[in-house]
Design a protein around this motif. Structure first.
Motif, PDB file in Angstrom:
ATOM      1  N   GLN A 433       0.826  -1.200   0.000  1.00  0.00           N
ATOM      2  CA  GLN A 433       0.000   0.000   0.000  1.00  0.00           C
ATOM      3  C   GLN A 433       0.864   1.255   0.000  1.00  0.00           C
ATOM      4  N   PRO A 434       0.344   2.365  -0.522  1.00  0.00           N
ATOM      5  CA  PRO A 434       1.119   3.608  -0.551  1.00  0.00           C
ATOM      6  C   PRO A 434       1.592   3.993   0.848  1.00  0.00           C
ATOM      7  N   GLY A 435       2.795   4.491   0.917  1.00  0.00           N
ATOM      8  CA  GLY A 435       3.355   4.916   2.203  1.00  0.00           C
ATOM      9  C   GLY A 435       4.271   3.891   2.828  1.00  0.00           C
ATOM     10  N   ILE A 436       3.992   2.584   2.583  1.00  0.00           N
ATOM     11  CA  ILE A 436       4.854   1.562   3.172  1.00  0.00           C
ATOM     12  C   ILE A 436       5.522   0.682   2.114  1.00  0.00           C
ATOM     13  N   ALA A 437       5.021   0.741   0.854  1.00  0.00           N
ATOM     14  CA  ALA A 437       5.580  -0.126  -0.183  1.00  0.00           C
ATOM     15  C   ALA A 437       7.072   0.097  -0.352  1.00  0.00           C
ATOM     16  N   GLY A 438       7.503   1.357  -0.223  1.00  0.00           N
ATOM     17  CA  GLY A 438       8.922   1.657  -0.389  1.00  0.00           C
ATOM     18  C   GLY A 438       9.783   1.135   0.740  1.00  0.00           C
ATOM     19  N   GLN A 439       9.143   0.758   1.861  1.00  0.00           N
ATOM     20  CA  GLN A 439       9.900   0.308   3.028  1.00  0.00           C
ATOM     21  C   GLN A 439       9.853  -1.204   3.217  1.00  0.00           C
ATOM     22  N   THR A 440       9.078  -1.917   2.396  1.00  0.00           N
ATOM     23  CA  THR A 440       8.961  -3.364   2.573  1.00  0.00           C
ATOM     24  C   THR A 440       9.797  -4.094   1.533  1.00  0.00           C
ATOM     25  N   ILE A 441      10.147  -5.325   1.835  1.00  0.00           N
ATOM     26  CA  ILE A 441      10.944  -6.125   0.917  1.00  0.00           C
ATOM     27  C   ILE A 441      10.179  -6.398  -0.374  1.00  0.00           C
ATOM     28  N   PHE A 442       8.844  -6.475  -0.296  1.00  0.00           N
ATOM     29  CA  PHE A 442       8.060  -6.748  -1.498  1.00  0.00           C
ATOM     30  C   PHE A 442       8.037  -5.543  -2.431  1.00  0.00           C
ATOM     31  N   GLY A 443       7.998  -4.349  -1.865  1.00  0.00           N
ATOM     32  CA  GLY A 443       8.108  -3.155  -2.687  1.00  0.00           C
ATOM     33  C   GLY A 443       9.454  -3.096  -3.385  1.00  0.00           C
ATOM     34  N   THR A 444      10.508  -3.493  -2.678  1.00  0.00           N
ATOM     35  CA  THR A 444      11.850  -3.527  -3.271  1.00  0.00           C
ATOM     36  C   THR A 444      11.920  -4.521  -4.418  1.00  0.00           C
ATOM     37  N   ILE A 445      11.339  -5.706  -4.226  1.00  0.00           N
ATOM     38  CA  ILE A 445      11.351  -6.725  -5.277  1.00  0.00           C
ATOM     39  C   ILE A 445      10.592  -6.232  -6.505  1.00  0.00           C
ATOM     40  N   ALA A 446       9.413  -5.648  -6.291  1.00  0.00           N
ATOM     41  CA  ALA A 446       8.608  -5.184  -7.419  1.00  0.00           C
ATOM     42  C   ALA A 446       9.341  -4.120  -8.224  1.00  0.00           C
ATOM     43  N   PRO A 463      -6.844  -3.865  -6.173  1.00  0.00           N
ATOM     44  CA  PRO A 463      -5.641  -3.305  -6.801  1.00  0.00           C
ATOM     45  C   PRO A 463      -5.466  -1.818  -6.560  1.00  0.00           C
ATOM     46  N   SER A 464      -6.552  -1.102  -6.256  1.00  0.00           N
ATOM     47  CA  SER A 464      -6.428   0.332  -5.982  1.00  0.00           C
ATOM     48  C   SER A 464      -5.663   0.589  -4.688  1.00  0.00           C
ATOM     49  N   GLY A 465      -5.533  -0.428  -3.822  1.00  0.00           N
ATOM     50  CA  GLY A 465      -4.793  -0.267  -2.579  1.00  0.00           C
ATOM     51  C   GLY A 465      -3.298  -0.474  -2.737  1.00  0.00           C
ATOM     52  N   ILE A 466      -2.846  -0.811  -3.947  1.00  0.00           N
ATOM     53  CA  ILE A 466      -1.420  -1.035  -4.211  1.00  0.00           C
ATOM     54  C   ILE A 466      -0.789   0.254  -4.708  1.00  0.00           C
ATOM     55  N   ASP A 467       0.392   0.536  -4.231  1.00  0.00           N
ATOM     56  CA  ASP A 467       1.110   1.747  -4.600  1.00  0.00           C
ATOM     57  C   ASP A 467       1.229   1.878  -6.122  1.00  0.00           C
TER      58      ASP A 467
END
Length: 564
Positions: A433-446, A463-467
């Motif tokens: 989700q926006p705000g935390i995607a950049g701080q999680t390992i899954f955001g890094t992988i994506a 899907p609207s809840g995904i950064d």
């Protein structure tokens, strides 16, 4: 005797277009543009109610020197159907045609007629599909797409192309997805609850496993992928372990649940409190309502109390609280709040005080050394989102570190290069989700891990809840019915011709229909997905590609059907 035509049948006076045996013509192009699509006036004999959005049509451009020879084909998707007329008075005072077929035949197709809007997707010249850079001219004939037209675009099933379904109203052919391109970038499977996302995901994973295009780590929240799954009617479908016994390992966090379901598993996973890092706790920010101060406190406690910091916090006495509040900047209220939230961990029996590291190392060995696919079942803990997020983040972070190291070392020696890895997560918006995607390992992988041979397969009903940045990195999107405007907008972001696809997406059936867009297909395509049945089981366990015709023959011999 001289034959006189039947005056009640206009076909005797004015023969329809086309030659007997050929595909009937739908109409002709009368307007449009490259950006907004084409307008096609329907022929008099074409019933409007027989058409549906999502169907594929072909505009054929004849050779000027040889009118019977097609020089170019424009492969198009039907996106809208319109009723038109030449006189506005018809709308105010419609004629009574029900009891007068002759008068009806005069009006229909002349004073009152239908048009369709079609969007050119590809141009086909000498059977080579190419991006559309122009449009056909006025009055070019339009036909329903044939099997040959579809095959010219999607090709035949082979070791790289996997049969996923058939175009709408063209069930004699098949849509084949490029598996190599599928796993190269992250994948999204979207759809509202009850549209069969898990069956869609299992079908894609089966194709990847069958042809060995990647190894998969599947965080199985509701035990849908491993041994067996139960559909809404209570019927059981085979899981990946039953289909690929030697290629799939089931690891369980809840051995009681696994035994109760009579599922065969490889071993039980245990994770240690001493290996949980503050980064793993930070991933629980949203689901456990952790404040920034609590996250900062976790880092401080780890630094001060070392590896045993969580267990010590859970059992903290008054002296421990005094020590922290006097020697750090952590307020007592913050520490108490963090303690209360982490006390949920004590309900999870897969957490042990100290880990020998066996579970993590065994999973990594299965993936990297043995090239096996791993399904991690959560059992009853799948209903606790915090447990799912913690375990998924815990394992993925360690696997990511290993992959980065192996890929860096392989720059000088390909023997160290790890296999392509696809990590499947459900409820993906909780991780991204926006705000935390950049701080999680899954955001890094994506965002970054494609170059390290790691991609995601995200399964979500929101899907609207995904950064937005993460959504832009999802290469292939497989989308079942969505009825929320924000979700539709999120799925179509960055897709060419998104406006014309909006109506198609909103009108999918609730079961066994999906639109596939992106990296793994040459153009957006609406499919009636394969039946997940005995014919499918035979197909994916067979070493040779399995065609739609073969599937129908097997079904005719007694194979049962199971709808998505």
């Amino acid at each position: 005797m001289t034959y006189l035509p039947d005056t009640s049948n206009l076909d005797d006076w004015f023969p329809r277009n086309g030659v007997e045996g050929e595909t009937p013509r739908l109409g002709v192009v009368v307007g449009g543009s490259l950006s907004k699509g084409l307008v096609v006036k329907l022929d008099r004999g074409q019933a409007v109610e027989e058409l549906a959005v999502g169907r594929y049509v072909v505009v054929r451009v004849p050779d000027e020197d040889k009118p019977d020879v097609t020089k170019m084909r424009f492969f198009c998707m039907l996106t809208d159907i319109v009723l038109n007329n030449t006189n506005q008075g018809i709308q105010s005072h419609p004629p009574e045609l029900i009891n007068d077929p002759f008068l009806k035949d005069i009006y229909i197709g002349t004073a009152a007629y239908g048009t369709i809007n079609v969007t050119p997707m590809l141009s086909i010249d000498e059977d080579q599909p190419k991006p559309v850079k122009t449009i056909p001219g006025h009055f070019m004939p339009v036909y329903n797409a044939t099997v040959e037209d579809v095959n010219a675009v999607f090709g035949a099933e082979d070791e790289q192309h996997f049969y996923v379904g058939a175009p709408l109203e063209l069930e004699t052919t098949q849509i084949n997805m490029d598996l190599k391109r599928l796993v190269e970038r992250s994948v999204g499977v979207f759809g509202k609850s009850g549209t069969g996302k898990s069956f869609l995901t299992r079908m894609l994973l089966a194709g990847v496993i069958k042809w060995g295009k990647a190894v998969n780590l599947i965080f199985d929240m509701h035990n849908d992928y491993g041994w067996a799954a139960t559909d809404e009617r209570g019927t059981q479908a085979k899981g990946l372990k039953q289909l690929f016994s030697s290629k799939v390992a089931i690891i369980t966090l809840d051995v009681e649940s696994t035994r109760r379901r009579e599922a065969k598993y490889d071993f039980e996973a245990k994770l240690g409190y001493d290996e949980i890092e503050p980064e793993d706790i930070a991933a629980l920010r949203g689901s456990m309502n952790l404040t920034d101060a609590m996250i900062d406190a976790a880092y401080t406690l780890k630094k001060r109390w070392k590896d045993g910091w969580i267990k010590r916090l859970l059992n903290a006495n008054e002296m421990d609280f005094d020590d922290i509040t006097m020697n750090t900047n952590i307020a007592e209220g913050t520490m108490l709040g963090l303690q209360r939230r982490l006390q949920r961990f004590e309900r999870w029996h897969f957490l042990v005080e100290e880990s020998t590291g066996d579970s993590v190392q065994q999973i990594i060995k299965l993936l990297v050394d043995q090239r096996k696919n791993v399904v991690l079942e959560f059992g009853r803990y799948g209903n606790e989102l915090e447990a799912y997020i913690l375990v998924a983040n815990y394992l993925t972070r360690r696997i990511r570190d290993l992959y980065v190291d192996m890929v860096e070392r392989s720059l000088g020696d390909d023997a160290h290069k790890p296999p392509q890895l696809v990590i499947t997560i459900e409820e993906a918006h909780k991780f991204l989700q926006p705000g935390i995607a950049g701080q999680t390992i899954f955001g890094t992988i994506a965002r970054e891990l494609r170059k390290y041979n790691v991609t995601l397969l995200v399964v979500d009903q929101r899907p609207s809840g995904i950064d937005d940045e993460v959504m832009s990195q999802i290469g292939t999107r497989v989308t079942a019915l969505l009825d929320n405007e924000r979700d539709i907008n999120a799925v179509l972001t960055g897709i060419n011709g998104a406006q014309s696809l909006r109506e198609v997406l909103a009108r999918l059936d609730t079961k066994q229909q999906a639109i596939i867009m992106g990296h793994a297909v040459p153009m957006p395509v609406v499919v009636k997905t394969r039946d997940y049945d005995q014919a499918f089981y035979d197909a994916v366990t067979n070493e040779k590609p399995f065609t739609a015709q073969t599937a129908r023959e097997k079904l005719g011999n007694g194979g049962g059907k199971r709808r998505l």
